[in-house]
Design a protein around this motif. Structure first.
Motif, PDB file in Angstrom:
ATOM      1  N   GLU A 136      90.870 -19.805  43.944  1.00 37.93           N
ATOM      2  CA  GLU A 136      90.015 -20.999  43.927  1.00 37.93           C
ATOM      3  C   GLU A 136      90.496 -22.013  44.959  1.00 37.93           C
ATOM      4  OE1 GLU A 136      89.954 -22.487  39.955  1.00 37.93           O
ATOM      5  OE2 GLU A 136      88.298 -21.180  39.334  1.00 37.93           O
ATOM      6  N   SER A 137      91.802 -22.216  45.017  1.00 33.69           N
ATOM      7  CA  SER A 137      92.353 -23.159  45.987  1.00 33.69           C
ATOM      8  C   SER A 137      92.066 -22.698  47.411  1.00 33.69           C
ATOM      9  CB  SER A 137      93.862 -23.308  45.771  1.00 33.69           C
ATOM     10  OG  SER A 137      94.449 -24.120  46.768  1.00 33.69           O
ATOM     11  N   GLY A 182      96.038 -23.674  51.785  1.00 35.57           N
ATOM     12  CA  GLY A 182      94.818 -24.469  51.922  1.00 35.57           C
ATOM     13  C   GLY A 182      95.029 -25.922  51.556  1.00 35.57           C
ATOM     14  N   THR A 183      94.407 -26.797  52.305  1.00 27.73           N
ATOM     15  CA  THR A 183      94.443 -28.232  51.997  1.00 27.73           C
ATOM     16  C   THR A 183      93.127 -28.621  51.342  1.00 27.73           C
ATOM     17  OG1 THR A 183      93.655 -28.743  54.241  1.00 27.73           O
ATOM     18  CG2 THR A 183      96.023 -28.767  53.872  1.00 27.73           C
ATOM     19  N   GLN A 184      93.229 -29.458  50.331  1.00 27.14           N
ATOM     20  CA  GLN A 184      92.061 -29.867  49.566  1.00 27.14           C
ATOM     21  C   GLN A 184      91.770 -31.351  49.790  1.00 27.14           C
ATOM     22  OE1 GLN A 184      90.682 -27.320  47.991  1.00 27.14           O
ATOM     23  NE2 GLN A 184      92.422 -25.968  48.417  1.00 27.14           N
ATOM     24  N   LYS A 185      90.586 -31.765  49.396  1.00 25.52           N
ATOM     25  CA  LYS A 185      90.224 -33.171  49.488  1.00 25.52           C
ATOM     26  C   LYS A 185      91.126 -33.973  48.554  1.00 25.52           C
ATOM     27  CE  LYS A 185      86.317 -36.365  49.012  1.00 25.52           C
ATOM     28  NZ  LYS A 185      84.865 -36.492  48.661  1.00 25.52           N
ATOM     29  N   GLY A 186      91.733 -35.010  49.109  1.00 27.31           N
ATOM     30  CA  GLY A 186      92.619 -35.839  48.311  1.00 27.31           C
ATOM     31  C   GLY A 186      93.940 -35.178  47.973  1.00 27.31           C
ATOM     32  N   SER A 187      94.366 -34.191  48.799  1.00 25.37           N
ATOM     33  CA  SER A 187      95.626 -33.496  48.539  1.00 25.37           C
ATOM     34  C   SER A 187      96.800 -34.472  48.568  1.00 25.37           C
ATOM     35  CB  SER A 187      95.847 -32.388  49.577  1.00 25.37           C
ATOM     36  OG  SER A 187      94.858 -31.395  49.452  1.00 25.37           O
ATOM     37  N   SER A 188      97.722 -34.305  47.620  1.00 29.26           N
ATOM     38  CA  SER A 188      98.923 -35.140  47.579  1.00 29.26           C
ATOM     39  C   SER A 188     100.049 -34.433  48.320  1.00 29.26           C
ATOM     40  CB  SER A 188      99.330 -35.398  46.118  1.00 29.26           C
ATOM     41  OG  SER A 188      99.703 -34.174  45.508  1.00 29.26           O
ATOM     42  N   LYS A 189     101.186 -35.101  48.404  1.00 26.45           N
ATOM     43  CA  LYS A 189     102.340 -34.538  49.087  1.00 26.45           C
ATOM     44  C   LYS A 189     103.215 -33.707  48.146  1.00 26.45           C
ATOM     45  CE  LYS A 189     102.609 -38.140  52.636  1.00 26.45           C
ATOM     46  NZ  LYS A 189     103.462 -39.161  53.289  1.00 26.45           N
ATOM     47  N   PRO A 233     104.332 -21.231  45.424  1.00 24.16           N
ATOM     48  CA  PRO A 233     104.334 -20.342  46.590  1.00 24.16           C
ATOM     49  C   PRO A 233     103.169 -19.359  46.630  1.00 24.16           C
ATOM     50  CG  PRO A 233     106.052 -19.716  45.038  1.00 24.16           C
ATOM     51  CD  PRO A 233     105.524 -21.027  44.583  1.00 24.16           C
ATOM     52  N   TYR A 234     102.570 -19.055  45.469  1.00 25.71           N
ATOM     53  CA  TYR A 234     101.465 -18.088  45.461  1.00 25.71           C
ATOM     54  C   TYR A 234     100.144 -18.689  45.940  1.00 25.71           C
ATOM     55  CZ  TYR A 234     100.796 -20.141  40.767  1.00 25.71           C
ATOM     56  OH  TYR A 234     100.634 -21.009  39.712  1.00 25.71           O
ATOM     57  N   TYR A 235     100.137 -19.964  46.291  1.00 24.65           N
ATOM     58  CA  TYR A 235      98.940 -20.574  46.875  1.00 24.65           C
ATOM     59  C   TYR A 235      98.830 -20.288  48.386  1.00 24.65           C
ATOM     60  CZ  TYR A 235      97.696 -23.229  42.685  1.00 24.65           C
ATOM     61  OH  TYR A 235      97.295 -23.587  41.420  1.00 24.65           O
ATOM     62  N   SER A 236      99.877 -19.764  48.970  1.00 24.26           N
ATOM     63  CA  SER A 236      99.878 -19.474  50.406  1.00 24.26           C
ATOM     64  C   SER A 236      99.326 -18.075  50.682  1.00 24.26           C
ATOM     65  CB  SER A 236     101.297 -19.567  50.976  1.00 24.26           C
ATOM     66  OG  SER A 236     101.835 -20.859  50.811  1.00 24.26           O
ATOM     67  N   PHE A 237      98.745 -17.927  51.883  1.00 25.26           N
ATOM     68  CA  PHE A 237      98.199 -16.633  52.293  1.00 25.26           C
ATOM     69  C   PHE A 237      98.597 -16.332  53.738  1.00 25.26           C
ATOM     70  CE2 PHE A 237      95.636 -17.444  48.636  1.00 25.26           C
ATOM     71  CZ  PHE A 237      95.227 -16.205  48.165  1.00 25.26           C
ATOM     72  N   TRP A 238      98.909 -15.063  53.968  1.00 26.19           N
ATOM     73  CA  TRP A 238      99.068 -14.569  55.330  1.00 26.19           C
ATOM     74  C   TRP A 238      97.704 -14.164  55.861  1.00 26.19           C
ATOM     75  CZ3 TRP A 238     102.985 -14.812  58.617  1.00 26.19           C
ATOM     76  CH2 TRP A 238     104.291 -14.964  58.138  1.00 26.19           C
ATOM     77  N   THR A 239      97.345 -14.664  57.039  1.00 27.05           N
ATOM     78  CA  THR A 239      96.130 -14.235  57.732  1.00 27.05           C
ATOM     79  C   THR A 239      96.555 -13.345  58.886  1.00 27.05           C
ATOM     80  OG1 THR A 239      95.003 -16.311  57.179  1.00 27.05           O
ATOM     81  CG2 THR A 239      94.054 -14.990  58.957  1.00 27.05           C
ATOM     82  N   THR A 299     100.044 -13.592  37.009  1.00 29.84           N
ATOM     83  CA  THR A 299      99.095 -13.478  35.904  1.00 29.84           C
ATOM     84  C   THR A 299      97.676 -13.641  36.431  1.00 29.84           C
ATOM     85  OG1 THR A 299      99.083 -15.854  35.421  1.00 29.84           O
ATOM     86  CG2 THR A 299     100.825 -14.518  34.387  1.00 29.84           C
ATOM     87  N   THR A 300      96.716 -13.273  35.601  1.00 31.30           N
ATOM     88  CA  THR A 300      95.315 -13.413  35.990  1.00 31.30           C
ATOM     89  C   THR A 300      94.972 -14.870  36.285  1.00 31.30           C
ATOM     90  OG1 THR A 300      94.732 -11.530  34.587  1.00 31.30           O
ATOM     91  CG2 THR A 300      92.935 -12.958  35.289  1.00 31.30           C
ATOM     92  N   VAL A 301      95.521 -15.772  35.501  1.00 29.97           N
ATOM     93  CA  VAL A 301      95.252 -17.202  35.703  1.00 29.97           C
ATOM     94  C   VAL A 301      95.829 -17.668  37.037  1.00 29.97           C
ATOM     95  CG1 VAL A 301      95.699 -19.526  34.825  1.00 29.97           C
ATOM     96  CG2 VAL A 301      95.116 -17.678  33.239  1.00 29.97           C
ATOM     97  N   GLN A 302      97.022 -17.205  37.366  1.00 31.08           N
ATOM     98  CA  GLN A 302      97.633 -17.585  38.643  1.00 31.08           C
ATOM     99  C   GLN A 302      96.817 -17.053  39.823  1.00 31.08           C
ATOM    100  OE1 GLN A 302     101.499 -15.918  37.961  1.00 31.08           O
ATOM    101  NE2 GLN A 302     102.362 -17.823  37.145  1.00 31.08           N
ATOM    102  N   VAL A 303      96.348 -15.816  39.701  1.00 39.82           N
ATOM    103  CA  VAL A 303      95.506 -15.241  40.756  1.00 39.82           C
ATOM    104  C   VAL A 303      94.228 -16.059  40.907  1.00 39.82           C
ATOM    105  CG1 VAL A 303      94.168 -13.230  41.475  1.00 39.82           C
ATOM    106  CG2 VAL A 303      96.417 -12.920  40.439  1.00 39.82           C
TER     107      VAL A 303
END
Length: 269
Positions: free
Chosen positions: A81-82, A137-144, A149-155, A72-76
């Motif tokens: 953003e992450s 991506g890892t963020q400030k204060g990331s938890s465990k 899965p859609y937060y991952s990216f292939w570079t 969805t647009t929100v998921q994208v």
């Protein structure tokens, strides 16, 4: 006298046999204890930073090497953003619902062809794969807590004699949502605005009838994608180096006085 030497030799032999025998027995005991410990405790497993696809959302599209899911647009927006706000990156193997390295490389190659980014000097100078890595991506204060899965990216990094390209593909959709292309030859002399709509379409997002907004310097353009939640950005940088400048590129020295960097990306508010 001979008996004394005989007894001495026998004593030394028995002592050495006892020492080596004790060592062998200890090693055997340690091996048994280690095996028992591993059997009781189990093997340590490194948990992936992202979870497998949970089976919700649209039905997958069948592809040659697997299934793709639409977002969805929100998921994208959340994924971009992450990724754009990441402080670092955690590499991991693909999980269920994510495209494989083979798929990511193939999609990257097809994207470059579709966008007209190809080497023209000959087959031997065409873009070749340098590396491909999957990360989140890892963020400030990331938890465990595992992320979607859609937060991952292939570079995926491609390189040729006169062109360098790094494309970022979403790990679930397999679509290119960001790309950085450096041209050391066959320059585009101006901002390629006509490519922005094509970039949006190849990203799997709806193409609008809107007109891209271009800055006065004609180095940047922005196009609204959908409902104002997403934008497509295009950046054109003409880097002048001066006469007879040397650019060290792909392990060889090429004489250039300038190069061009073109960046395509999906943006959020």
């Amino acid at each position: 006298m001979k008996k004394t030497y005989k007894y001495t030799f026998l004593t030394m032999f028995l002592a050495l046999a006892f020492i080596f025998g004790s060592m062998a027995v200890m090693n055997f005991i340690l091996y048994i204890r280690e095996d028992q410990f591993l059997s009781e405790s189990g093997m340590a497993v490194v948990e992936s930073p992202v979870r497998s696809w949970q089976g919700w959302g649209d039905e997958p599209d069948a592809k040659e090497d697997g299934e793709r899911y639409s977002l969805t647009t929100v998921q994208v927006r959340d994924a971009m953003e992450s990724w754009n706000q990441r402080l670092g990156e955690t590499l991991h193997d693909p999980v269920e619902g994510q495209v494989s390295m083979k798929e990511a490389v193939r999609e990257g190659e097809e994207w470059l062809i579709s966008m007209g980014i190809e080497e023209t000097q000959g087959a031997e100078d065409r873009l070749k794969l340098v590396k491909a890595v999957l990360g989140v991506g890892t963020q400030k204060g990331s938890s465990k807590v595992q992320m979607e899965p859609y937060y991952s990216f292939w570079t995926v990094h491609f390189s040729g004699s006169y062109t360098d390209a790094v494309v970022y593909l979403n790990a679930v959709t397999g679509r290119v949502w960001r790309a950085e292309v450096t041209l050391y030859d066959n320059f585009l002399e101006e901002l390629p605005c006509e490519k922005l709509g094509q970039f949006v379409e190849l990203a799997g997002l709806p193409v609008t009838d809107g007109v891209a907004e271009i800055n006065k310097e004609k180095t940047q353009a922005v196009l609204v994608v959908e409902d104002g939640l997403l934008y497509a950005g295009l950046d054109y940088q003409n880097v002048a180096l001066g006469d007879n400048a040397v650019v060290e590129y792909t392990n060889r020295e090429l004489f250039h006085d300038r190069y061009v960097v073109i960046t395509y990306e999906i943006l959020t508010d």
